[in-house]
Design a protein around this motif. Structure first.
Motif, PDB file in Angstrom:
ATOM      1  N   LYS A  81      13.605  -1.319  -5.143  1.00 50.66           N
ATOM      2  CA  LYS A  81      14.567  -2.984  -4.976  1.00 50.66           C
ATOM      3  C   LYS A  81      13.738  -3.586  -4.077  1.00 50.66           C
ATOM      4  N   ASP A  82      13.176  -3.201  -2.582  1.00 52.63           N
ATOM      5  CA  ASP A  82      11.850  -3.466  -1.639  1.00 52.63           C
ATOM      6  C   ASP A  82      10.325  -3.994  -1.772  1.00 52.63           C
ATOM      7  N   LEU A  83      10.488  -2.813  -2.756  1.00 52.94           N
ATOM      8  CA  LEU A  83       8.928  -3.011  -3.363  1.00 52.94           C
ATOM      9  C   LEU A  83       7.913  -3.646  -4.515  1.00 52.94           C
ATOM     10  N   LYS A  84       6.767  -3.689  -4.502  1.00 48.95           N
ATOM     11  CA  LYS A  84       6.323  -4.446  -5.290  1.00 48.95           C
ATOM     12  C   LYS A  84       5.212  -3.113  -6.187  1.00 48.95           C
ATOM     13  N   LEU A  85       5.009  -3.143  -7.136  1.00 51.30           N
ATOM     14  CA  LEU A  85       3.906  -2.176  -7.687  1.00 51.30           C
ATOM     15  C   LEU A  85       3.049  -2.594  -8.521  1.00 51.30           C
ATOM     16  N   LYS A  86       1.680  -2.748  -7.989  1.00 51.10           N
ATOM     17  CA  LYS A  86       0.475  -3.786  -8.355  1.00 51.10           C
ATOM     18  C   LYS A  86      -0.811  -3.107  -8.701  1.00 51.10           C
TER      19      LYS A  86
END
Length: 217
Positions: A81-86
Motif C-alpha cells: 500500500k506504500d509502493l508504486k510499480l512503474k
C-alpha cells in the motif's frame, strides 16, 4: 611599546569552539540525510534494503507468458500500500518513430477487469496462496496494495486466456499483463528491455530499479 588592550567585543574561545561544533553537527546531519536517500524508508523509518529478480516472458501464449518479481530478501516487510510499480520500454511505430511506453500500478487503483477486477501485480508466497494464472482464484488479499513483500514473495502477472499466438482474440478486457506493461506489451520480443521500478511513495525513494531483458521462455 604600546601594551595590547582587551577587546570586549571579541568572541571568547569557548564560544568560538561551541559555534564550530554546532556547524560540524549540522553538516553531519545534512550529509547523513543525503546518504539516506540512496534507499527507501520502511514504515518504521529504517532504510529499505531489497534484493529482487524480475522475469518478463512473452512466449506468445497465455499459459507460458508472465511478468514476475521474485523478492529474494528485504530487511523489513514492506506493505504494498506504500509502493508504486512503474515500467517503461521503447518501441518503433509503423512510421519508424520511437515511442516510449510508461505504465504505473498504484495500490487501491484497479487496473484489470478480466473475470475479476483488482490491482496487478498479484501477490503470492508467504502468507498468500500460490497463483497459477487462473483468474478465478485471485482473492482480494492478493491484489497489489493488500499484501506485504518479504523474502519469498512473488509479484506476478499472467495474460488472459484470450492471448494466443502473440495476439489478443478479444480486446474488451484488460488483463494483469496489460495492466503492468501496457496494451502493446505483446509486441515485446526477445532482447527488448523493460525498466522496472518499485517506488516507496511516502518517501518518494526508488527501492528497486532494474533493466529486464524480455525472453521467449
Amino acid at each position: 611599546m604600546t601594551p595590547f588592550k582587551k577587546n570586549p567585543d571579541a568572541v571568547s574561545p569557548v564560544v568560538g569552539v561551541m559555534l564550530m561544533l554546532t556547524l560540524v553537527i549540522i553538516l553531519a546531519a545534512v550529509i547523513s540525510g543525503f546518504a539516506g536517500g540512496i534507499a527507501g524508508s520502511s514504515n518504521s523509518g529504517s532504510l529499505i534494503e531489497i534484493t529482487a529478480q524480475t522475469k518478463i516472458i512473452n512466449s506468445g501464449n497465455n499459459d507460458t507468458s508472465r511478468f514476475e518479481i521474485d523478492i529474494i530478501s528485504v530487511n523489513d516487510p514492506v506493505s504494498t500500500k506504500d509502493l508504486k510499480l512503474k515500467t517503461s520500454w521503447k518501441s518503433y511505430d509503423d512510421a519508424g518513430n520511437l515511442v516510449l511506453h510508461e505504465n504505473s500500478s498504484m495500490p487501491g487503483t484497479k487496473n484489470f477487469n478480466y473475470i475479476k477486477s483488482g490491482v496487478s501485480p498479484i501477490g503470492a508466497g508467504p502468507g498468500l496462496p500460490q497463483w497459477d494464472g487462473t483468474y478465478e482464484n485471485i482473492s482480494t488479499n492478493m491484489s497489489f496494495g493488500n499484501y506485504a513483500i518479504m523474502a519469498g514473495t512473488k509479484m506476478v502477472a499472467y495474460p488472459s486466456t484470450y492471448y494466443l499466438n502473440g495476439e489478443y482474440t478479444d480486446n474488451q478486457y484488460t488483463d494483469c499483463m496489460q495492466a503492468i506493461l501496457g496494451e502493446g506489451w505483446n509486441n515485446l520480443s526477445s532482447g527488448d528491455v523493460v525498466n522496472v521500478m518499485l517506488i516507496h511513495v511516502p518517501s518518494g525513494r526508488i527501492i528497486y530499479d532494474e533493466d529486464v531483458n524480455v525472453n521467449l521462455t
